[in-house]
Design a protein around this motif. Structure first.
Motif, PDB file in Angstrom:
ATOM      1  N   UNK A 101       0.823  -1.205   0.000  1.00  0.00           N
ATOM      2  CA  UNK A 101       0.000   0.000   0.000  1.00  0.00           C
ATOM      3  C   UNK A 101       0.859   1.259   0.000  1.00  0.00           C
ATOM      4  N   UNK A 102       2.036   1.162   0.626  1.00  0.00           N
ATOM      5  CA  UNK A 102       2.900   2.343   0.701  1.00  0.00           C
ATOM      6  C   UNK A 102       3.640   2.607  -0.606  1.00  0.00           C
ATOM      7  N   UNK A 103       3.626   1.611  -1.500  1.00  0.00           N
ATOM      8  CA  UNK A 103       4.323   1.813  -2.771  1.00  0.00           C
ATOM      9  C   UNK A 103       3.459   2.679  -3.686  1.00  0.00           C
ATOM     10  N   UNK A 107      -1.437  -1.805  -6.141  1.00  0.00           N
ATOM     11  CA  UNK A 107      -1.627  -3.253  -6.034  1.00  0.00           C
ATOM     12  C   UNK A 107      -2.159  -3.575  -4.641  1.00  0.00           C
ATOM     13  N   UNK A 108      -3.314  -4.247  -4.594  1.00  0.00           N
ATOM     14  CA  UNK A 108      -3.913  -4.597  -3.302  1.00  0.00           C
ATOM     15  C   UNK A 108      -3.793  -6.083  -3.029  1.00  0.00           C
TER      16      UNK A 108
ATOM     17  N   UNK B  93      -1.437  10.460   3.340  1.00  0.00           N
ATOM     18  CA  UNK B  93      -0.468   9.475   3.831  1.00  0.00           C
ATOM     19  C   UNK B  93       0.962  10.011   3.736  1.00  0.00           C
ATOM     20  N   UNK B  94       1.180  10.998   2.868  1.00  0.00           N
ATOM     21  CA  UNK B  94       2.516  11.594   2.754  1.00  0.00           C
ATOM     22  C   UNK B  94       3.012  12.076   4.117  1.00  0.00           C
ATOM     23  N   UNK B 103      -7.430   0.571  10.954  1.00  0.00           N
ATOM     24  CA  UNK B 103      -8.396   0.712   9.862  1.00  0.00           C
ATOM     25  C   UNK B 103      -7.740   1.476   8.717  1.00  0.00           C
ATOM     26  N   UNK B 104      -6.733   0.893   8.086  1.00  0.00           N
ATOM     27  CA  UNK B 104      -6.088   1.631   6.985  1.00  0.00           C
ATOM     28  C   UNK B 104      -7.047   1.773   5.801  1.00  0.00           C
ATOM     29  N   UNK B 105      -7.017   2.914   5.143  1.00  0.00           N
ATOM     30  CA  UNK B 105      -7.969   3.160   4.045  1.00  0.00           C
ATOM     31  C   UNK B 105      -7.877   2.094   2.960  1.00  0.00           C
ATOM     32  N   UNK B 106      -6.672   1.613   2.689  1.00  0.00           N
ATOM     33  CA  UNK B 106      -6.528   0.688   1.562  1.00  0.00           C
ATOM     34  C   UNK B 106      -7.310  -0.603   1.768  1.00  0.00           C
ATOM     35  N   UNK B 107      -7.497  -1.009   3.007  1.00  0.00           N
ATOM     36  CA  UNK B 107      -8.233  -2.255   3.271  1.00  0.00           C
ATOM     37  C   UNK B 107      -9.660  -2.186   2.742  1.00  0.00           C
ATOM     38  N   UNK B 108     -10.209  -0.988   2.721  1.00  0.00           N
ATOM     39  CA  UNK B 108     -11.613  -0.843   2.323  1.00  0.00           C
ATOM     40  C   UNK B 108     -11.799  -0.870   0.812  1.00  0.00           C
ATOM     41  N   UNK B 109     -10.705  -1.042   0.085  1.00  0.00           N
ATOM     42  CA  UNK B 109     -10.827  -1.254  -1.352  1.00  0.00           C
ATOM     43  C   UNK B 109     -11.090  -2.727  -1.648  1.00  0.00           C
TER      44      UNK B 109
END
Lengths: 290, 228
Positions: A101-103, A107-108, B93-94, B103-109
């Protein structure tokens, strides 16, 4: 006379606009400037998943699976400052996903199940239907997630070693306690926003995933440095005792186990003209998911 | 008479051009940012610069025009904003990198969160943290219901079990124990009587005093480029 004048002016204006927009067009914006053969993302997911499977098996079998010999402990609470333990395999995958996710790539990577220990990892909706289909057919599921416009591929997550089964059967919060070896315990789901990727992107995705493995394992090694009695972190593995491979040794093992498979998959792609696995794509189209 | 009027018109146009130019130049200056900012910044963002979040899309204006025309006639997959692009998760996130976000935002994708995405849009930071509102959190503090209404714990350690709290629809109590992103160093209480009150939670979300520990696991960066 007036109508004729307006017509000439309008024609001149439109001609200028067409010349401005198309005839003397500058190079297109970089966001759409991809060049090279189009590799279907389904094939890319298969390559990445194979890498992940190798690493996940290695971590589960060779690191966590040898905890009795090594004396090293693994716990879901491994991040707590007063717990001297390492991440469980599912948490290792989660750490890999966080690093991805940090990249810069979108890509998930997700892990879930119909009977997870942590209820927040339980499949629902379309993903649950896909998972049941996967269990029934034994085939991975490729589909399109409309609301977020992501291509998605779901692969079975199989109980490969005894510790997977034992831990899930014994856990106090486990909703299912009769897991057996080789059961499909859950699924790994990958997501990516593009239907096709270039060769350069494929290589970047593989390198990014490898880097994510490195970061996930580095977190464990960092945690080990806080142990009162630290294991030796060099070339030896837990099967030999209170040892852990260093990050470089761990990555070299991944390299040896995964690289030839990955290279062969890429070579095969090139031989076949970068075409998709027709079963996967047509299956997804039939269900209206693509 | 006719010439005098023409001169008057010319002077009027000239004056208009001069005033407009001064206005446009003034609005470009950093000191004028406050005039077109839609509202007060979130607590902690007071010193943030506009360009940290509001970024131009790469390319010349002409390239962008062309890209949009191509998009309209189906020669391109996506349109391009002519000015600033939308603020995205990466912009947040920067500065707010979290290695262990609960609860990171990316998980909800993930595909299974489709219902949650429809209801509360948890896959975007700005869904809960609307900037220029002066609030810390801009969502109703009962949002946990979206994902956790079927929560069942086999060994519930809390004095009033979670199932009972859920049955009584006490969704406002969740944040009284649990820090949503888990970035505050805090020992979660098992005694429901010690839960932070609804009023204090709401005040905190509006930008008021901290209800969790002041000690944070990971501090936000001072600037997006700060590598420390």
């Amino acid at each position: 006379m007036m109508k004729h004048r307006n017509f000439v002016l309008l024609s001149l204006f439109l001609s200028t606009v067409i010349v401005y927009l198309f005839v003397t067009a500058p190079p297109p914006l970089v966001t759409e400037g991809k060049v090279g053969p189009k590799i279907p993302v389904a094939r890319v997911f298969e390559i990445l998943n194979e890498e992940n499977k190798i690493v996940r098996n290695m971590y589960t079998k060779d690191i966590v699976g040898n905890s009795k010999t090594s004396g090293l402990k693994y716990s879901e609470y491994w991040k707590e400052s007063d717990v001297e333990a390492g991440p469980l395999p599912a948490q290792f995958l989660r750490a890999t996903a966080v690093s991805l996710e940090k990249s810069k790539l979108r890509l998930g990577l997700f892990l879930g199940s119909d009977y997870p220990i942590n209820s927040s990892n339980k499949f629902s909706g379309d993903q649950l239907e896909r998972f049941l289909l996967l269990k029934q057919s034994g085939k991975p599921q490729f589909f399109f997630v409309k609301d977020v416009a992501l291509y998605s591929y779901m692969f079975a997550d199989v109980a490969v070693v005894k510790p997977c089964v034992e831990c899930h059967n014994k856990h106090k919060d486990s909703p299912k306690t009769d897991w057996k070896l080789d059961n499909v315990m859950g699924a790994t789901t990958w997501t990516y926003p593009e239907e096709y990727v270039t060769y350069d992107e494929l290589v970047e995705l593989i390198l990014t995933l490898r880097n994510a493995f490195r970061n996930a394992y580095s977190l464990y090694i960092k945690k080990v440095s806080s142990f009162k009695v630290q294991p030796e972190i060099r070339e030896k593995w837990p099967k030999d005792g209170y040892f852990l491979p260093s990050v470089d040794v761990f990555m070299e093992a991944i390299n040896q186990k995964a690289s030839s498979k990955t290279f062969n998959a890429i070579a095969q792609l090139r031989q076949n003209g970068y075409v998709a696995n027709s079963d996967v794509i047509s299956g997804a189209r039939d269900t209206g998911k693509i | 008479m006719y010439l005098f009027r023409r001169k008057q018109h010319g002077a009027g146009y000239l004056l208009g051009i001069i005033i407009s130019s001064i206005f446009i130049i003034f609005m470009q200056l950093p000191l004028s940012a406050g005039y077109y900012s839609p509202g007060p910044m979130t607590a902690g963002h007071e010193n943030a610069k506009c360009e940290w979040c509001h970024k131009q899309v790469n390319g010349t204006l002409r390239q962008k025009f062309q890209a949009n025309i191509q998009y309209l006639i189906d020669l391109r997959k996506s349109s391009v904003p002519l000015g600033y692009r939308q603020v995205v998760n990466d912009d947040c996130i920067a500065c707010h990198k979290r290695s262990d976000d609960r609860h990171p935002v990316f998980r909800f994708f993930e595909p299974r969160y489709e219902k949650a995405r429809k209801e509360i849009r948890p896959h975007y930071c700005v869904s809960c943290h609307k900037e220029h509102s002066g609030e810390r959190v801009s969502i109703t503090p009962t949002f946990c219901v979206t994902c956790h209404k079927n929560l069942k714990l086999k060994n519930d350690p809390v004095s009033i079990p979670h199932e009972e709290l859920i049955k009584n629809k006490q969704w406002h109590s969740c944040l009284g124990c649990h820090d949503f992103h888990g970035n505050h160093k805090v020992q979660v209480t098992k005694n429901v009587k010690k839960v932070v009150s609804r009023k204090k939670i709401e005040l905190y979300l509006m930008g008021g005093p901290n209800i969790y520990s002041n000690e944070k696991k990971e501090k936000a960066r001072e600037t997006p480029d700060d590598e420390t």
